[in-house]
Design a protein around this motif. Structure first.
Motif, PDB file in Angstrom:
ATOM      1  N   MET A 140       0.848  -1.184   0.000  1.00  0.00           N
ATOM      2  CA  MET A 140       0.000   0.000   0.000  1.00  0.00           C
ATOM      3  C   MET A 140       0.889   1.241   0.000  1.00  0.00           C
ATOM      4  SD  MET A 140      -3.261  -0.692   0.043  1.00  0.00           S
ATOM      5  CE  MET A 140      -4.338  -2.106   0.293  1.00  0.00           C
ATOM      6  N   VAL A 141       0.494   2.263  -0.748  1.00  0.00           N
ATOM      7  CA  VAL A 141       1.276   3.495  -0.825  1.00  0.00           C
ATOM      8  C   VAL A 141       1.440   4.124   0.564  1.00  0.00           C
ATOM      9  CG1 VAL A 141       1.127   5.906  -1.596  1.00  0.00           C
ATOM     10  CG2 VAL A 141       0.918   4.058  -3.244  1.00  0.00           C
ATOM     11  N   ARG A 142       0.426   3.992   1.415  1.00  0.00           N
ATOM     12  CA  ARG A 142       0.504   4.602   2.750  1.00  0.00           C
ATOM     13  C   ARG A 142       1.627   3.997   3.592  1.00  0.00           C
ATOM     14  NH1 ARG A 142      -5.156   1.951   4.939  1.00  0.00           N
ATOM     15  NH2 ARG A 142      -4.427  -0.203   5.057  1.00  0.00           N
ATOM     16  N   SER A 143       2.127   2.819   3.206  1.00  0.00           N
ATOM     17  CA  SER A 143       3.152   2.149   4.005  1.00  0.00           C
ATOM     18  C   SER A 143       4.568   2.416   3.501  1.00  0.00           C
ATOM     19  CB  SER A 143       2.896   0.633   4.035  1.00  0.00           C
ATOM     20  OG  SER A 143       3.100   0.062   2.756  1.00  0.00           O
ATOM     21  N   VAL A 144       4.707   3.190   2.416  1.00  0.00           N
ATOM     22  CA  VAL A 144       6.048   3.480   1.896  1.00  0.00           C
ATOM     23  C   VAL A 144       6.437   4.908   2.269  1.00  0.00           C
ATOM     24  CG1 VAL A 144       5.715   1.872  -0.007  1.00  0.00           C
ATOM     25  CG2 VAL A 144       5.329   4.297  -0.409  1.00  0.00           C
ATOM     26  N   SER A 145       7.732   5.199   2.248  1.00  0.00           N
ATOM     27  CA  SER A 145       8.237   6.508   2.660  1.00  0.00           C
ATOM     28  C   SER A 145       7.877   7.586   1.639  1.00  0.00           C
ATOM     29  CB  SER A 145       9.753   6.461   2.822  1.00  0.00           C
ATOM     30  OG  SER A 145      10.375   6.327   1.559  1.00  0.00           O
ATOM     31  N   LEU A 146       8.038   8.835   2.069  1.00  0.00           N
ATOM     32  CA  LEU A 146       7.761   9.969   1.188  1.00  0.00           C
ATOM     33  C   LEU A 146       8.655   9.929  -0.050  1.00  0.00           C
ATOM     34  CD1 LEU A 146       6.089  12.559   0.882  1.00  0.00           C
ATOM     35  CD2 LEU A 146       7.883  13.778   2.093  1.00  0.00           C
ATOM     36  N   ALA A 147       9.923   9.566   0.153  1.00  0.00           N
ATOM     37  CA  ALA A 147      10.846   9.479  -0.978  1.00  0.00           C
ATOM     38  C   ALA A 147      10.389   8.418  -1.973  1.00  0.00           C
ATOM     39  CB  ALA A 147      12.253   9.170  -0.478  1.00  0.00           C
ATOM     40  N   GLN A 148       9.928   7.286  -1.459  1.00  0.00           N
ATOM     41  CA  GLN A 148       9.449   6.212  -2.334  1.00  0.00           C
ATOM     42  C   GLN A 148       8.190   6.640  -3.087  1.00  0.00           C
ATOM     43  OE1 GLN A 148       9.394   3.169   0.819  1.00  0.00           O
ATOM     44  NE2 GLN A 148      10.814   1.961  -0.407  1.00  0.00           N
ATOM     45  N   ARG A 149       7.347   7.446  -2.436  1.00  0.00           N
ATOM     46  CA  ARG A 149       6.146   7.941  -3.115  1.00  0.00           C
ATOM     47  C   ARG A 149       6.525   8.852  -4.278  1.00  0.00           C
ATOM     48  NH1 ARG A 149       2.088   9.382   1.997  1.00  0.00           N
ATOM     49  NH2 ARG A 149       2.639   7.537   3.217  1.00  0.00           N
ATOM     50  N   GLN A 150       7.563   9.660  -4.058  1.00  0.00           N
ATOM     51  CA  GLN A 150       8.046  10.531  -5.128  1.00  0.00           C
ATOM     52  C   GLN A 150       8.486   9.684  -6.325  1.00  0.00           C
ATOM     53  OE1 GLN A 150       8.046  13.787  -6.448  1.00  0.00           O
ATOM     54  NE2 GLN A 150       9.061  14.524  -4.604  1.00  0.00           N
ATOM     55  N   ILE A 151       9.170   8.571  -6.034  1.00  0.00           N
ATOM     56  CA  ILE A 151       9.637   7.674  -7.084  1.00  0.00           C
ATOM     57  C   ILE A 151       8.454   6.999  -7.785  1.00  0.00           C
ATOM     58  CG2 ILE A 151      10.899   5.513  -7.496  1.00  0.00           C
ATOM     59  CD1 ILE A 151      12.848   6.508  -5.245  1.00  0.00           C
ATOM     60  N   VAL A 152       7.420   6.639  -7.017  1.00  0.00           N
ATOM     61  CA  VAL A 152       6.217   6.042  -7.607  1.00  0.00           C
ATOM     62  C   VAL A 152       5.603   7.010  -8.623  1.00  0.00           C
ATOM     63  CG1 VAL A 152       3.857   5.221  -7.167  1.00  0.00           C
ATOM     64  CG2 VAL A 152       5.716   4.540  -5.631  1.00  0.00           C
ATOM     65  N   GLU A 153       5.557   8.291  -8.271  1.00  0.00           N
ATOM     66  CA  GLU A 153       5.020   9.300  -9.190  1.00  0.00           C
ATOM     67  C   GLU A 153       5.835   9.343 -10.490  1.00  0.00           C
ATOM     68  OE1 GLU A 153       2.386  11.092  -9.345  1.00  0.00           O
ATOM     69  OE2 GLU A 153       1.890  12.124  -7.490  1.00  0.00           O
ATOM     70  N   ILE A 154       7.154   9.239 -10.363  1.00  0.00           N
ATOM     71  CA  ILE A 154       8.012   9.283 -11.548  1.00  0.00           C
ATOM     72  C   ILE A 154       7.771   8.055 -12.424  1.00  0.00           C
ATOM     73  CG2 ILE A 154      10.412   9.213 -12.350  1.00  0.00           C
ATOM     74  CD1 ILE A 154      11.119  10.817  -9.789  1.00  0.00           C
ATOM     75  N   ILE A 155       7.719   6.888 -11.804  1.00  0.00           N
ATOM     76  CA  ILE A 155       7.478   5.651 -12.563  1.00  0.00           C
ATOM     77  C   ILE A 155       6.103   5.687 -13.215  1.00  0.00           C
ATOM     78  CG2 ILE A 155       7.228   3.145 -12.384  1.00  0.00           C
ATOM     79  CD1 ILE A 155      10.128   4.208 -12.184  1.00  0.00           C
ATOM     80  N   LYS A 156       5.127   6.264 -12.515  1.00  0.00           N
ATOM     81  CA  LYS A 156       3.780   6.424 -13.084  1.00  0.00           C
ATOM     82  C   LYS A 156       3.841   7.266 -14.355  1.00  0.00           C
ATOM     83  CE  LYS A 156      -0.800   8.219 -11.784  1.00  0.00           C
ATOM     84  NZ  LYS A 156      -1.574   8.840 -10.676  1.00  0.00           N
ATOM     85  N   ALA A 157       4.632   8.349 -14.308  1.00  0.00           N
ATOM     86  CA  ALA A 157       4.787   9.218 -15.478  1.00  0.00           C
ATOM     87  C   ALA A 157       5.445   8.459 -16.628  1.00  0.00           C
ATOM     88  CB  ALA A 157       5.621  10.445 -15.111  1.00  0.00           C
ATOM     89  N   VAL A 158       6.485   7.686 -16.311  1.00  0.00           N
ATOM     90  CA  VAL A 158       7.201   6.922 -17.335  1.00  0.00           C
ATOM     91  C   VAL A 158       6.291   5.863 -17.960  1.00  0.00           C
ATOM     92  CG1 VAL A 158       9.131   5.337 -17.728  1.00  0.00           C
ATOM     93  CG2 VAL A 158       9.435   7.334 -16.258  1.00  0.00           C
ATOM     94  N   SER A 159       5.395   5.295 -17.135  1.00  0.00           N
ATOM     95  CA  SER A 159       4.516   4.221 -17.619  1.00  0.00           C
ATOM     96  C   SER A 159       3.541   4.713 -18.683  1.00  0.00           C
ATOM     97  CB  SER A 159       3.729   3.608 -16.451  1.00  0.00           C
ATOM     98  OG  SER A 159       2.697   4.479 -16.014  1.00  0.00           O
ATOM     99  N   THR A 160       3.320   6.034 -18.752  1.00  0.00           N
ATOM    100  CA  THR A 160       2.420   6.589 -19.772  1.00  0.00           C
ATOM    101  C   THR A 160       3.182   6.912 -21.059  1.00  0.00           C
ATOM    102  OG1 THR A 160       2.758   8.881 -19.045  1.00  0.00           O
ATOM    103  CG2 THR A 160       0.998   7.640 -17.956  1.00  0.00           C
ATOM    104  N   ASN A 161       4.453   6.466 -21.124  1.00  0.00           N
ATOM    105  CA  ASN A 161       5.325   6.752 -22.271  1.00  0.00           C
ATOM    106  C   ASN A 161       5.537   8.258 -22.441  1.00  0.00           C
ATOM    107  OD1 ASN A 161       5.680   3.998 -23.050  1.00  0.00           O
ATOM    108  ND2 ASN A 161       3.605   4.037 -23.901  1.00  0.00           N
ATOM    109  N   ALA A 162       5.709   8.942 -21.328  1.00  0.00           N
ATOM    110  CA  ALA A 162       5.907  10.390 -21.360  1.00  0.00           C
ATOM    111  C   ALA A 162       7.195  10.748 -22.097  1.00  0.00           C
ATOM    112  CB  ALA A 162       5.948  10.937 -19.936  1.00  0.00           C
ATOM    113  N   LYS A 163       7.126  11.814 -22.863  1.00  0.00           N
ATOM    114  CA  LYS A 163       8.301  12.346 -23.555  1.00  0.00           C
ATOM    115  C   LYS A 163       8.842  13.577 -22.840  1.00  0.00           C
ATOM    116  CE  LYS A 163       6.293  10.752 -27.912  1.00  0.00           C
ATOM    117  NZ  LYS A 163       5.661  11.172 -29.185  1.00  0.00           N
ATOM    118  N   VAL A 164       7.961  14.230 -22.067  1.00  0.00           N
ATOM    119  CA  VAL A 164       8.327  15.387 -21.245  1.00  0.00           C
ATOM    120  C   VAL A 164       7.777  15.171 -19.847  1.00  0.00           C
ATOM    121  CG1 VAL A 164       7.995  17.870 -20.864  1.00  0.00           C
ATOM    122  CG2 VAL A 164       8.354  17.004 -23.185  1.00  0.00           C
ATOM    123  N   VAL A 165       8.645  15.287 -18.836  1.00  0.00           N
ATOM    124  CA  VAL A 165       8.213  15.149 -17.440  1.00  0.00           C
ATOM    125  C   VAL A 165       8.492  16.463 -16.717  1.00  0.00           C
ATOM    126  CG1 VAL A 165       8.510  13.900 -15.270  1.00  0.00           C
ATOM    127  CG2 VAL A 165       8.671  12.667 -17.436  1.00  0.00           C
TER     128      VAL A 165
END
Length: 499
Positions: A140-165
């Protein structure tokens, strides 16, 4: 040498809100695979530009070109379809869902209408693995650290095949070690040809991770420079239109008697363990330590925001009972929270309402009638004192930039006449020029004989403004450093449990 075509180009973009010209003939260009810093003081137009690119706002005029063709970004969906992903400072994750569910939210893989949970988890895990990031995607996201949540957001962006982040203050809540992990991910994105717009007030990070920088001031484009061709002082001069000669104002500390003393403080969650300390009138006491060390938690105990399992609080030598924030305010304790949007402000209320809300008695006539004229006068006084960028005191707090919201929170506690003021990350998200103004106010409060406590993750800041530093590690005070002995090395040693 062949020039790489811009992936994104803005020409003469304008945006106006009632009473405010947010962007005037804004120009900006972004190359594939570059990290481009967007910098400027609060209210310079960075957030407006970011929201236009993310589809949250529509431009009034001007052109946006993406991959060589003119486009209209009229919704977040339109931005996502183009390949533009935005990671906001206040993370947009659902805490009661798993990491994998957050990554693919709204895009769950389906077969004959049924969600393919196994495929989703495997795909999410593969994404994290491709960046060499350890992550259990079933957590669960609530059980991971703030830094890990930031990384989750980045991976989420990459998963949409983003060309600009677009990254808005991505390191504001991260430790030095966590920032290094983030920068490694950014470099990997860069190597894959993904372009990054990097918004930050930490100038050292710009020199470490960025290729170019564009400066905005008062909604106008000031200029774009290669990072290799500019110094920090030149960058600051571009941002604020003048040279900043001294970041930390001089103060002659006149330390008085003990104003606040805490003895054997512990919380019910085990995050604060038998903490005792005192702060004197006229003193600026800094609290340093890694994220999660217990710094914010001890402040919340003092303010009555969290319950303590044990401990005593004394003000001017007399024990006081603080069971909730109302008791703390009654005892002249102010708390500038690090989470301004959720805990510091009524976002849908005006600047004038937010300024006076914790000390309404001061603007009551004979305790019976609300003096609206005085409310307006007091709010205007603090807008002027703190240089809050707002069309008027009737502007809702939600429409201010992050740094100006922070200043409104500060105005609230200054108006309340607090004698003990706790600043938790007081300059997070605030530009370099406004930081000095905040430091001057902290000095002024101390010179008035008030006790000031500052919690900060910015090493340079905590060393620059404190008279004495307490360092926390895993819920306890691991060290005390007096001003003659201040050094980054010593603070770090105590922060990791050394010495």
């Amino acid at each position: 040498m062949q020039t790489v075509p811009d992936i994104l180009k803005l020409t003469n973009v304008n945006k106006e809100f009632p009473g405010v010209k947010a962007l005037t003939d804004m120009c900006f260009s972004l190359r594939p695979g570059e990290v481009h810093a967007l910098v400027g003081e609060n209210g310079a137009g960075k957030s407006t530009l970011m929201k236009i690119l993310s589809g949250a706002y529509r431009k009034d005029s001007g052109t946006i070109e993406f991959e060589g063709r003119e486009v209209e970004i009229n919704s977040p969906k339109a931005a996502e379809k183009l390949g533009i992903a935005t990671i906001y400072q206040e993370l947009n994750l659902i805490s009661r869902m798993t990491v994998a569910e957050n990554v693919y939210l709204g895009r769950f893989p389906r077969e004959k209408g049924a969600i393919q949970w196994k495929k989703m988890n495997e795909d999410a895990q593969a994404l994290f693995d491709s960046f060499d990031i350890e992550m259990d995607v079933r957590k669960m996201v609530r059980s991971v650290s703030l830094a890990q949540r930031q990384i989750v957001e980045i991976i989420k962006a990459v998963s949409t095949n983003a060309k600009v982040v677009i990254m808005d203050e991505p390191t504001s809540s991260l430790t030095t070690r966590e920032t290094e992990v983030l920068f490694r991910i950014i470099r990997t994105l860069k190597s894959k040809g993904i372009a990054i717009i990097f918004i930050t007030h930490r100038l050292d990070e710009i020199f470490e991770i960025c290729d170019r920088m564009t400066v905005l001031r008062d909604g106008c484009y000031i200029g774009t420079r290669e990072i290799s061709d500019i110094t920090k002082s030149e960058m600051i001069a571009m941002m604020i239109g003048r040279e900043l000669t001294q970041q930390y104002p001089e103060r002659n500390a006149s330390i008085r008697d003990v104003l606040l003393e805490c003895k054997h403080m512990s919380d019910t969650e085990g995050r604060v363990k038998d903490v005792s300390f005192a702060v004197r009138g006229g003193e600026v006491l800094g609290f340093a330590g890694l994220v999660g060390a217990g710094r914010t938690e001890i402040m919340r105990l003092i303010f009555g925001a969290d319950k303590r399992s044990q401990g005593h609080i004394f003000i001017r030598g007399k024990e006081v009972s603080i069971r909730n924030p109302r008791d703390a305010i009654a005892n002249k304790i102010g708390f500038l929270t690090e989470n301004r949007k959720e805990e510091g402000l009524f976002l849908r209320s005006t600047v004038r309402v937010n300024t006076v809300m914790v000390a309404l008695k001061k603007i009551m006539v004979k305790g019976l009638y609300f003096n609206f004229r005085k409310e307006k006068e007091e709010a205007e006084k603090y807008v002027k004192l703190l240089h809050i960028v707002t069309p008027s005191v009737n502007q809702k707090a939600m429409y201010l930039s992050g740094g100006n919201q922070q200043k409104v929170v500060l105005a609230k506690w200054l108006f309340s006449d607090s004698q003990i003021i706790i600043f938790d990350e007081p300059t997070r998200g605030i530009d370099v020029g406004a930081k000095r103004e905040i430091y001057s106010i902290i000095n002024q409060l101390a010179e008035e004989g008030k006790a000031v406590i500052v919690v900060s993750s910015d090493m340079e800041e905590i060393l620059g403004i404190s008279d004495r530093i307490l360092v926390m590690h895993e819920g306890v005070i691991s060290g005390e450093i007096m001003k003659p002995d201040f050094s980054q090395t010593l603070v770090t040693e105590y922060a990791v449990g050394g010495k």
